[in-house]
Design a protein around this motif. Structure first.
Motif, short mmCIF file in Angstrom:
data_model
loop_
_atom_site.label_atom_id
_atom_site.label_comp_id
_atom_site.label_asym_id
_atom_site.label_seq_id
_atom_site.Cartn_x
_atom_site.Cartn_y
_atom_site.Cartn_z
N GLY A 206 11.80 -0.99 -2.06
CA GLY A 206 12.12 -0.31 -0.71
C GLY A 206 11.09 -0.73 0.33
O GLY A 206 10.83 -0.09 1.31
N GLU A 207 10.50 -2.13 0.12
CA GLU A 207 9.54 -2.51 1.33
C GLU A 207 10.39 -2.92 2.34
O GLU A 207 11.31 -3.31 2.22
CB GLU A 207 8.83 -3.66 0.39
CG GLU A 207 9.63 -4.82 0.06
CD GLU A 207 10.47 -4.66 -1.34
OE1 GLU A 207 11.32 -5.26 -1.51
OE2 GLU A 207 9.97 -3.83 -2.26
N ARG A 208 9.55 -3.01 3.38
CA ARG A 208 10.10 -3.70 4.66
C ARG A 208 9.38 -5.00 4.93
O ARG A 208 8.29 -5.39 4.43
CB ARG A 208 9.87 -2.74 5.70
CG ARG A 208 10.53 -1.44 5.85
CD ARG A 208 10.36 -0.66 6.91
NE ARG A 208 8.96 0.00 6.90
CZ ARG A 208 8.55 1.09 6.53
NH1 ARG A 208 9.23 1.70 5.74
NH2 ARG A 208 7.13 1.47 6.70
N TYR B 235 -5.04 -0.47 -4.25
CA TYR B 235 -4.77 -1.62 -3.41
C TYR B 235 -6.04 -2.14 -2.82
O TYR B 235 -6.16 -3.39 -2.89
CB TYR B 235 -3.91 -1.02 -2.14
CG TYR B 235 -3.21 -2.21 -1.27
CD1 TYR B 235 -2.32 -3.24 -1.80
CD2 TYR B 235 -3.85 -2.36 -0.16
CE1 TYR B 235 -1.77 -4.12 -1.04
CE2 TYR B 235 -3.54 -3.83 0.42
CZ TYR B 235 -2.42 -4.44 0.09
OH TYR B 235 -1.81 -5.52 0.88
N ALA B 236 -7.00 -1.24 -2.36
CA ALA B 236 -8.02 -1.89 -1.63
C ALA B 236 -8.87 -2.48 -3.05
O ALA B 236 -9.47 -3.51 -2.62
CB ALA B 236 -8.73 -0.80 -0.88
N VAL C 31 5.55 -6.75 3.69
CA VAL C 31 5.43 -7.68 2.88
C VAL C 31 4.48 -8.71 3.39
O VAL C 31 3.57 -9.21 2.92
CB VAL C 31 6.63 -8.21 2.12
CG1 VAL C 31 6.46 -9.51 1.39
CG2 VAL C 31 7.35 -7.17 1.60
N LEU C 32 4.81 -8.94 4.66
CA LEU C 32 3.97 -10.01 5.45
C LEU C 32 2.38 -9.43 5.61
O LEU C 32 1.54 -10.38 5.55
CB LEU C 32 4.40 -10.10 6.84
CG LEU C 32 5.85 -10.92 6.98
CD1 LEU C 32 6.51 -11.24 8.07
CD2 LEU C 32 5.84 -12.24 6.28
N ARG C 33 2.32 -8.25 5.60
CA ARG C 33 0.94 -7.52 5.94
C ARG C 33 0.21 -7.92 4.22
O ARG C 33 -0.84 -8.28 4.47
CB ARG C 33 0.93 -6.08 5.96
CG ARG C 33 -0.38 -5.64 6.22
CD ARG C 33 -1.29 -6.15 7.34
NE ARG C 33 -2.66 -5.90 7.01
CZ ARG C 33 -3.40 -5.97 7.94
NH1 ARG C 33 -3.19 -6.49 9.23
NH2 ARG C 33 -4.67 -5.84 7.69
N PRO D 241 0.86 -1.13 -0.15
CA PRO D 241 -0.01 -0.01 -0.07
C PRO D 241 0.82 1.10 0.11
O PRO D 241 0.53 2.08 -0.77
CB PRO D 241 -0.61 -0.23 1.37
CG PRO D 241 -0.96 -1.53 1.60
CD PRO D 241 0.43 -2.20 1.12
N ARG D 242 1.91 1.36 0.82
CA ARG D 242 2.76 2.47 0.86
C ARG D 242 3.27 2.93 -0.39
O ARG D 242 3.53 4.21 -0.75
CB ARG D 242 3.77 2.34 1.95
CG ARG D 242 4.81 3.66 1.96
CD ARG D 242 5.75 3.25 3.09
NE ARG D 242 6.57 2.06 3.04
CZ ARG D 242 7.71 1.91 2.39
NH1 ARG D 242 8.08 2.94 1.55
NH2 ARG D 242 8.33 0.88 2.09
N LEU D 243 3.94 1.93 -1.27
CA LEU D 243 4.18 2.26 -2.69
C LEU D 243 3.11 2.30 -3.80
O LEU D 243 3.39 2.95 -4.98
CB LEU D 243 5.38 1.16 -2.98
CG LEU D 243 6.39 1.13 -1.98
CD1 LEU D 243 7.17 -0.39 -2.25
CD2 LEU D 243 7.10 2.40 -1.79
#
Length: 174
Positions: free
Chosen positions: A92-94, A64-65, A98-100, A52-54
């Motif tokens: 640049g994901e954390r 995304y939704a 990704v798990l979310r 979602p952030r990207l």
């Protein structure tokens, strides 16, 4: 309608052919999605691509939704058609993000996942932040299975159609 007609034409020509269809989000149109589902593809694939952030930077034309809603709708329309998605790493994901995404996809009814390395198509696109080593892709695959996916392909060269037939059989959904 073109997606649905193509699926029907392939199956009419050879009923034993399995069809995986890669579709857009149809801008949230439920009637458009219903046409595709009614054509009875063996797998419906829609790539979430990122987290979602990207989304605003990487997929400004999508939501995304809205993509998650597509998976929910497929599950409600026909639980016999497995849903598949793909994401790209290296933007640049954390890990927690990704798990979310994994959880969101599972909760929405997605059963099959591909994970690949993002490669910037041009200098006007989002640049690669990091190249992910192959062993890290193996860890992502393990985490995806632990999240509940039935089949996962993960590696630097994996794309949404990567070994689609084998992954379909691996998922053991039909």
């Amino acid at each position: 309608a073109h997606f649905a007609e193509t699926i029907r034409s392939i199956k009419n020509r050879n009923s034993g052919t399995r069809v995986e269809v890669l579709i857009p989000d149809f801008q949230g149109s439920e009637p458009a999605l219903k046409k595709v589902v009614e054509a009875m593809p063996d797998v419906i694939n829609h790539n979430l691509e990122t987290l979602p952030r990207l989304y605003c930077d990487v997929r400004p034309q999508a939501g995304y939704a809205r993509s998650l809603q597509l998976f929910e709708r497929v599950s409600k329309m026909d639980q016999g058609i497995p849903a598949k998605s793909g994401i790209m790493l290296g933007l640049g994901e954390r890990q927690e993000e990704v798990l979310r995404v994994f959880k969101d996809l599972i909760d929405a009814g997605c059963q099959i996942l591909t994970i690949g390395q993002y490669l910037s198509p041009s200098s006007r696109h989002h640049q690669v932040v990091r190249y992910i080593p192959p062993d890290e892709f193996s860890r992502w695959e393990e985490m995806a299975y632990k999240s509940g996916f039935k089949a996962v392909a993960s590696g630097p060269f994996v794309r949404s159609s990567f070994h689609a037939g084998e992954i379909f059989l691996q998922a053991n959904l039909k």
